[in-house]
Each structure stands twice: as C-alpha cells, then as structure tokens.
Write an enzyme that holds these catalytic residues in place. Structure first.
Site, PDB file in Angstrom:
ATOM      1  CG  ASP A  38      -2.069   0.987   1.082  1.00  0.00           C
ATOM      2  OD1 ASP A  38      -3.226   0.554   0.966  1.00  0.00           O
ATOM      3  OD2 ASP A  38      -1.793   2.212   1.076  1.00  0.00           O
ATOM      4  CB  ILE A  39       0.830   4.250  -2.192  1.00  0.00           C
ATOM      5  CG1 ILE A  39       1.915   5.133  -2.770  1.00  0.00           C
ATOM      6  CG2 ILE A  39      -0.428   5.039  -1.872  1.00  0.00           C
ATOM      7  CD1 ILE A  39       1.590   5.704  -4.131  1.00  0.00           C
ATOM      8  CG  ASN A  95     -12.247  -0.446   3.585  1.00  0.00           C
ATOM      9  OD1 ASN A  95     -12.696  -0.803   4.666  1.00  0.00           O
ATOM     10  ND2 ASN A  95     -11.040   0.081   3.447  1.00  0.00           N
ATOM     11  CD  GLN A 102     -14.743  -0.161  -2.785  1.00  0.00           C
ATOM     12  OE1 GLN A 102     -15.909  -0.343  -2.446  1.00  0.00           O
ATOM     13  NE2 GLN A 102     -14.163  -0.848  -3.736  1.00  0.00           N
ATOM     14  CG  HIS A 108      -8.601  -2.965  -2.561  1.00  0.00           C
ATOM     15  ND1 HIS A 108      -9.492  -2.245  -3.329  1.00  0.00           N
ATOM     16  CD2 HIS A 108      -8.480  -2.282  -1.397  1.00  0.00           C
ATOM     17  CE1 HIS A 108      -9.883  -1.177  -2.661  1.00  0.00           C
ATOM     18  NE2 HIS A 108      -9.287  -1.184  -1.469  1.00  0.00           N
ATOM     19  CG  LEU A 109      -7.962  -9.506   1.635  1.00  0.00           C
ATOM     20  CD1 LEU A 109      -9.263  -9.291   2.389  1.00  0.00           C
ATOM     21  CD2 LEU A 109      -7.706 -11.011   1.460  1.00  0.00           C
ATOM     22  CG  HIS A 110      -7.005  -2.928   2.937  1.00  0.00           C
ATOM     23  ND1 HIS A 110      -6.225  -1.803   2.766  1.00  0.00           N
ATOM     24  CD2 HIS A 110      -8.193  -2.636   2.354  1.00  0.00           C
ATOM     25  CE1 HIS A 110      -6.916  -0.874   2.116  1.00  0.00           C
ATOM     26  NE2 HIS A 110      -8.115  -1.354   1.859  1.00  0.00           N
TER      27      HIS A 110
HETATM   28  P1  AMP Z   1      -9.749   1.499   0.075  1.00  0.00           P
HETATM   29  O1  AMP Z   1      -9.913   2.721   0.931  1.00  0.00           O
HETATM   30  O2  AMP Z   1     -10.163   0.234   0.756  1.00  0.00           O
HETATM   31  O3  AMP Z   1     -10.386   1.677  -1.282  1.00  0.00           O
HETATM   32  O4  AMP Z   1      -8.190   1.323  -0.111  1.00  0.00           O
HETATM   33  C1  AMP Z   1      -7.462   1.818  -1.187  1.00  0.00           C
HETATM   34  C2  AMP Z   1      -6.013   1.756  -0.795  1.00  0.00           C
HETATM   35  O5  AMP Z   1      -5.237   1.920  -1.944  1.00  0.00           O
HETATM   36  C3  AMP Z   1      -5.580   2.823   0.216  1.00  0.00           C
HETATM   37  O6  AMP Z   1      -5.081   2.192   1.385  1.00  0.00           O
HETATM   38  C4  AMP Z   1      -4.495   3.601  -0.548  1.00  0.00           C
HETATM   39  O7  AMP Z   1      -3.424   4.005   0.272  1.00  0.00           O
HETATM   40  C5  AMP Z   1      -4.054   2.589  -1.591  1.00  0.00           C
HETATM   41  N1  AMP Z   1      -3.494   3.128  -2.820  1.00  0.00           N
HETATM   42  C6  AMP Z   1      -3.969   4.139  -3.582  1.00  0.00           C
HETATM   43  N2  AMP Z   1      -3.198   4.318  -4.674  1.00  0.00           N
HETATM   44  C7  AMP Z   1      -2.197   3.406  -4.589  1.00  0.00           C
HETATM   45  C8  AMP Z   1      -1.072   3.084  -5.412  1.00  0.00           C
HETATM   46  N3  AMP Z   1      -0.814   3.743  -6.542  1.00  0.00           N
HETATM   47  N4  AMP Z   1      -0.257   2.086  -5.010  1.00  0.00           N
HETATM   48  C9  AMP Z   1      -0.492   1.400  -3.862  1.00  0.00           C
HETATM   49  N5  AMP Z   1      -1.538   1.650  -3.048  1.00  0.00           N
HETATM   50  C10 AMP Z   1      -2.384   2.640  -3.409  1.00  0.00           C
END
Ligand code: AMP
Ligand code: ZN
Length: 123
Positions: A38-39, A95, A102, A108-110
């Site tokens: 995750d970024i 989420n 979300q 996506h699975l965290h």
């Molecule tokens: P959600 O809030 O469940 O939709 O999670 C989306 C996740 O994607 C968040 O934790 C962000 O930090 C992550 N995210 C967004 N852009 C990127 C990216 N380019 N590379 C890696 N993670 C990302």
C-alpha cells in the site's frame, strides 16, 4: 466485460499496476491475483491483494467469479508467511462503498500486520 466496465477498467489505477504501466512494490503474483505494498501504509506490513480481473467491489462478484475470494485469501495466507507475520497475527479487510471509505473501485483485500493492532475495527 460490459463496454462501461471496460472503460472503467481502462482508467483503474489497480489495473494499471497489474499491467505494469504504473510503478509499484510487488509482493506476490500468480495467475489470478497480484499483491503490492500500500502506498500509504497503516501498519508496518500493509499489502493490497487484488484479482487480476477488474471487479469493482464485493457486490460486483458474480457466482462464476466466486473463486476470487478463495484466491485472495490463499494469497493472504502465502504472503503472511512470506513476510513473517503468520505467527504474530494479521488483519484482512475489504472496504465496500461509502461508509467503509472505499476509495479505489477495484476489489482489494487489505492485509495488515507487523504491530499490535487495537480491538476497534470501525476507527
Ligand atoms: P480502500 O480505501 O479500501 O479503497 O483502499 C485503497 C487503498 O489503496 C488505500 O489504502 C491507498 O493508500 C491505496 N493506494 C492508492 N493508490 C495506490 C497506489 N498507486 N499504489 C499502492 N496503493 C495505493
Ligand atoms: Zn481495475
């Protein structure tokens, strides 16, 4: 995929990561799933595990794609061991929609771990 879904997939950040057109820190890949850091990590280990197929969220999973859950959780199991957090424990989260905040509409699975987390899951 319907034409509208195709358009969405074209603009999707996670599809671009899977296709290699956006840089990422890859953690794991197999035929069905792709996993990357995750970024903006919320724990020492914070990995996102995504299906290679563009599916927007849990509500978008059709019966013919239901094995996606199996694939995501088996990947989580593998990655937890790979990153050394299988024994100490970890959290897995999907989420879905606005109330869950979300932000990226590609399922996506965290996978979170590497620290003692709090008991509250609603922030
Ligand atoms: P959600 O809030 O469940 O939709 O999670 C989306 C996740 O994607 C968040 O934790 C962000 O930090 C992550 N995210 C967004 N852009 C990127 C990216 N380019 N590379 C890696 N993670 C990302
Ligand atoms: Zn996508």
């Amino acid at each position: 995929m319907r034409p509208d879904d195709k358009r969405k997939a074209k603009e999707c950040i996670f599809c671009k990561i899977i296709q290699g057109t956006l840089p990422t820190q890859k953690v794991f890949e197999n035929e069905r799933v792709f996993a990357f850091k995750d970024i903006s990590p919320q724990a020492p280990v914070h990995v996102l595990i995504v299906p290679k197929k563009h599916i927007t969220d849990i509500l978008d999973v059709r019966m013919e794609d239901a094995s996606v859950f199996e694939n995501l959780f088996l990947a989580a199991q593998h990655i937890a061991a790979q990153l050394g957090i299988a024994g100490s424990g970890f959290r897995t989260v999907f989420n879905s929609g606005d109330h869950a905040c979300q932000t990226i509409y590609h399922l996506h699975l965290h996978l979170l771990g590497g620290t003692q987390m709090g008991g509250s899951m609603t922030g």
